[in-house]
Design an enzyme around this catalytic site. Structure first.
Site, PDB file in Angstrom:
ATOM      1  N   GLY A   1       0.828  -1.212   0.000  1.00 43.39           N
ATOM      2  CA  GLY A   1       0.000   0.000   0.000  1.00 43.39           C
ATOM      3  C   GLY A   1       0.858   1.257   0.000  1.00 43.39           C
ATOM      4  O   GLY A   1       1.896   1.301   0.655  1.00 43.39           O
TER       5      GLY A   1
ATOM      6  N   GLY B   1       4.737  -7.514   4.642  1.00 41.78           N
ATOM      7  CA  GLY B   1       4.414  -8.524   3.627  1.00 41.78           C
ATOM      8  C   GLY B   1       5.391  -8.474   2.460  1.00 41.78           C
ATOM      9  O   GLY B   1       5.984  -9.492   2.077  1.00 41.78           O
ATOM     10  N   SER B   2       5.599  -7.270   1.922  1.00 38.26           N
ATOM     11  CA  SER B   2       6.502  -7.113   0.767  1.00 38.26           C
ATOM     12  C   SER B   2       7.930  -7.494   1.147  1.00 38.26           C
ATOM     13  O   SER B   2       8.639  -8.134   0.370  1.00 38.26           O
ATOM     14  CB  SER B   2       6.516  -5.669   0.285  1.00 38.26           C
ATOM     15  OG  SER B   2       5.225  -5.237   0.000  1.00 38.26           O
TER      16      SER B   2
ATOM     17  N   ILE C   1       1.518   2.921   6.891  1.00 39.59           N
ATOM     18  CA  ILE C   1       0.785   3.832   7.771  1.00 39.59           C
ATOM     19  C   ILE C   1       0.432   3.124   9.078  1.00 39.59           C
ATOM     20  O   ILE C   1       0.225   3.763  10.090  1.00 39.59           O
ATOM     21  CB  ILE C   1      -0.490   4.401   7.106  1.00 39.59           C
ATOM     22  CG1 ILE C   1      -1.530   3.318   6.840  1.00 39.59           C
ATOM     23  CG2 ILE C   1      -0.165   5.170   5.850  1.00 39.59           C
ATOM     24  CD1 ILE C   1      -2.917   3.892   6.569  1.00 39.59           C
ATOM     25  N   ASP C   2       0.377   1.789   9.040  1.00 42.81           N
ATOM     26  CA  ASP C   2      -0.049   1.040  10.230  1.00 42.81           C
ATOM     27  C   ASP C   2       1.023   1.017  11.333  1.00 42.81           C
ATOM     28  O   ASP C   2       0.728   0.723  12.485  1.00 42.81           O
ATOM     29  CB  ASP C   2      -0.390  -0.403   9.846  1.00 42.81           C
ATOM     30  CG  ASP C   2      -1.450  -0.489   8.758  1.00 42.81           C
ATOM     31  OD1 ASP C   2      -2.136   0.518   8.541  1.00 42.81           O
ATOM     32  OD2 ASP C   2      -1.583  -1.558   8.138  1.00 42.81           O
TER      33      ASP C   2
ATOM     34  N   ARG D   1     -23.494  16.084  19.284  1.00 43.48           N
ATOM     35  CA  ARG D   1     -23.473  14.701  18.824  1.00 43.48           C
ATOM     36  C   ARG D   1     -22.186  13.988  19.233  1.00 43.48           C
ATOM     37  O   ARG D   1     -21.187  14.630  19.573  1.00 43.48           O
ATOM     38  CB  ARG D   1     -23.519  14.664  17.288  1.00 43.48           C
ATOM     39  CG  ARG D   1     -24.861  14.982  16.704  1.00 43.48           C
ATOM     40  CD  ARG D   1     -24.757  15.085  15.199  1.00 43.48           C
ATOM     41  NE  ARG D   1     -26.072  15.278  14.618  1.00 43.48           N
ATOM     42  CZ  ARG D   1     -26.286  15.777  13.412  1.00 43.48           C
ATOM     43  NH1 ARG D   1     -25.274  16.147  12.651  1.00 43.48           N
ATOM     44  NH2 ARG D   1     -27.510  15.900  12.944  1.00 43.48           N
TER      45      ARG D   1
ATOM     46  N   ARG E   1      -5.089  -1.716   9.875  1.00 44.06           N
ATOM     47  CA  ARG E   1      -5.199  -3.178   9.747  1.00 44.06           C
ATOM     48  C   ARG E   1      -5.365  -3.797  11.138  1.00 44.06           C
ATOM     49  O   ARG E   1      -6.370  -3.506  11.771  1.00 44.06           O
ATOM     50  CB  ARG E   1      -3.988  -3.719   8.997  1.00 44.06           C
ATOM     51  CG  ARG E   1      -4.361  -4.891   8.142  1.00 44.06           C
ATOM     52  CD  ARG E   1      -3.298  -5.354   7.195  1.00 44.06           C
ATOM     53  NE  ARG E   1      -1.981  -4.839   7.401  1.00 44.06           N
ATOM     54  CZ  ARG E   1      -0.876  -5.505   7.145  1.00 44.06           C
ATOM     55  NH1 ARG E   1      -0.961  -6.741   6.700  1.00 44.06           N
ATOM     56  NH2 ARG E   1       0.302  -4.953   7.302  1.00 44.06           N
TER      57      ARG E   1
ATOM     58  N   GLN F   1      -5.763   8.880   4.398  1.00 45.56           N
ATOM     59  CA  GLN F   1      -4.627   8.690   5.318  1.00 45.56           C
ATOM     60  C   GLN F   1      -3.373   8.245   4.562  1.00 45.56           C
ATOM     61  O   GLN F   1      -2.257   8.365   5.042  1.00 45.56           O
ATOM     62  CB  GLN F   1      -4.969   7.630   6.376  1.00 45.56           C
ATOM     63  CG  GLN F   1      -6.098   8.038   7.286  1.00 45.56           C
ATOM     64  CD  GLN F   1      -6.768   6.850   7.952  1.00 45.56           C
ATOM     65  OE1 GLN F   1      -6.447   6.487   9.077  1.00 45.56           O
ATOM     66  NE2 GLN F   1      -7.707   6.229   7.262  1.00 45.56           N
TER      67      GLN F   1
HETATM   68  O1  F6P Z   1      -1.816  -1.819   5.465  1.00 46.84           O
HETATM   69  C1  F6P Z   1      -2.094  -0.531   5.056  1.00 46.84           C
HETATM   70  C2  F6P Z   1      -3.556  -0.345   4.839  1.00 46.84           C
HETATM   71  O2  F6P Z   1      -3.768   1.012   4.519  1.00 46.84           O
HETATM   72  C3  F6P Z   1      -4.462  -0.776   5.985  1.00 46.84           C
HETATM   73  O3  F6P Z   1      -4.475   0.140   7.026  1.00 46.84           O
HETATM   74  C4  F6P Z   1      -5.761  -0.987   5.258  1.00 46.84           C
HETATM   75  O4  F6P Z   1      -6.591  -1.928   5.897  1.00 46.84           O
HETATM   76  C5  F6P Z   1      -5.328  -1.521   3.933  1.00 46.84           C
HETATM   77  O5  F6P Z   1      -4.018  -1.089   3.725  1.00 46.84           O
HETATM   78  C6  F6P Z   1      -6.193  -1.093   2.758  1.00 46.84           C
HETATM   79  O6  F6P Z   1      -5.666  -1.627   1.584  1.00 46.84           O
HETATM   80  P1  F6P Z   1      -6.199  -1.347   0.102  1.00 46.84           P
HETATM   81  O7  F6P Z   1      -5.208  -0.427  -0.538  1.00 46.84           O
HETATM   82  O8  F6P Z   1      -6.165  -2.686  -0.550  1.00 46.84           O
HETATM   83  O9  F6P Z   1      -7.559  -0.762   0.187  1.00 46.84           O
END
Ligand code: F6P
Length: 360
Positions: free
Chosen positions: A11, A116-117, A139-140, A175, A184, A284
């Site tokens: 991502g 992952g990559s 970003i996570d 509200r 994630r 984000q």
């Molecule tokens: O892992 C980064 C992330 O932005 C997560 O926070 C999110 O769940 C996911 O990727 C979304 O991925 P995609 O680009 O497939 O919508």
């Protein structure tokens, strides 16, 4: 080390272009290397001719440092070990990736990616004798062995800005505004933005919570004369019964989303509080990188080139104690960094009266 490649994988996030720029300057100016950008992550190395662009000073004369996303392109689909083929079958394309690296005549490759990559590239590099160095981005902020990854600070900035906007409409209408953020399976964005943006309730996947305790917190606020509130929830937070919210996409994939609406309904059923939900999503990821992410990306880029120049391969750059260090890639990917119950930011949130879930 005469010719190196750079690819961005997984991502996108703020700071990727800044990292590529920094790699280019260090490689060119300090070591006289030729630098190639690979298009669309490992997919570029599978293509023939290899999808690459020679990088030069012109490439970075504009606003790339300031831009979100990655101008090289990226993908977070299609594991090269089981790559989806047009006929619906899957094929191991890792040999094509190695061949692409050698066809381009690369002496080294810098991989900017998440856990992952990095895991995939580490495996391919070891099997195919590729000289790689990795830079963590996500970003996570869940990559192990580093305090920060590129992109996290930008995501926190965007989420904080959203809370800064939501507070006014929350107060105007009395509200509860619920903000669903990414992350994630890790709650770092929610926790950091929640504190920075003055949230009253922060829910993260690492800590259980109950709707009753959320209602208790909102009632306590009401009794103090505060009729509006901010709630931040990470996308991977489950229902009270432990159900994860997933959205079915037309491509057959399931993706996180929907916990904000569940909370809204649950609160509205038990109280007379009006709730509204904002799901922040990919803003984000695509936002312009914060100064902090530009600095981190620049420092990582310089150090990563130095590692290649010193022939220190299969290493990941990491940020620790205000400086860049390097660790084996395996160390970065062996631990999935989540928020610890004893994290000092949990203490901070508690001290600020925030409901962060149930700690026992
Ligand atoms: O892992 C980064 C992330 O932005 C997560 O926070 C999110 O769940 C996911 O990727 C979304 O991925 P995609 O680009 O497939 O919508």
């Amino acid at each position: 080390m005469k010719k190196i490649g750079i690819l961005t994988s997984g991502g996108d996030c703020g700071g990727l272009n800044a990292a590529v720029r920094s790699i280019f300057y260090r490689a060119k100016d300090t070591y006289g290397m030729e630098v190639f950008g690979i298009r669309d992550g490992t997919v570029g190395l599978m293509q023939r001719p290899v999808a690459s662009i020679p990088l030069d000073y012109q490439t970075f004369s504009g606003s790339l440092l300031r831009q979100g996303g990655t101008f090289l392109g990226t993908t977070n689909k299609g594991n090269p070990f089981e790559f989806p083929m047009p006929d619906g079958t899957t094929k191991d394309r890792t040999a094509d990736i190695c061949e692409g690296y050698h066809l381009l005549g690369l002496d080294g490759l810098i991989v900017i990616g998440g856990d992952g990559s990095m895991a995939i590239l580490d495996k391919i590099a070891k099997a195919g004798n590729l000289n790689i160095v990795a830079i963590p981005k996500t970003i996570d902020n869940d990559v192990g062995a580093t305090e920060s990854s590129i992109g996290f600070n930008t995501a926190v900035q965007v989420a904080t800005q959203a809370l800064d906007n939501l507070i006014h409409t929350a107060a105007s209408h009395q509200r509860s505004m619920i903000l669903e953020v990414m992350g994630r399976d890790a709650g770092h964005i929610a926790l950091n933005a929640g504190i920075a943006g003055g949230a009253d309730i922060i829910l993260i996947p690492e800590l259980k919570y109950s709707i009753d305790n959320i209602v208790k917190k909102l009632t306590q606020m009401k009794n103090r004369g505060i009729l509006h509130s901010l709630i931040v929830v990470a996308e991977a937070v489950k229902t009270e019964e432990g159900k994860k919210f997933m959205v079915n996409f037309a491509d057959g994939q399931k993706r996180l989303g929907g916990i904000g609406n569940y909370l809204s309904e649950s609160i509205m059923k038990k109280t007379d509080i009006e709730c509204r939900v904002t799901s922040l999503g990919h803003v984000q990821r695509g936002a312009p990188p914060t100064p902090r992410d530009r600095i981190l990306a620049s420092a990582f880029g310089v150090y990563a080139v130095d590692l290649l120049a010193q022939k220190k391969f299969n290493r990941m750059v990491a940020w620790r104690d205000r400086r860049v260090i390097d660790v084996p890639i395996s160390e970065g990917i062996s631990t999935y960094k989540v928020v610890d119950k004893k994290d000092s930011l949990i203490e901070t949130a508690l001290a600020l009266g925030v409901y962060v879930g149930d700690l026992d």
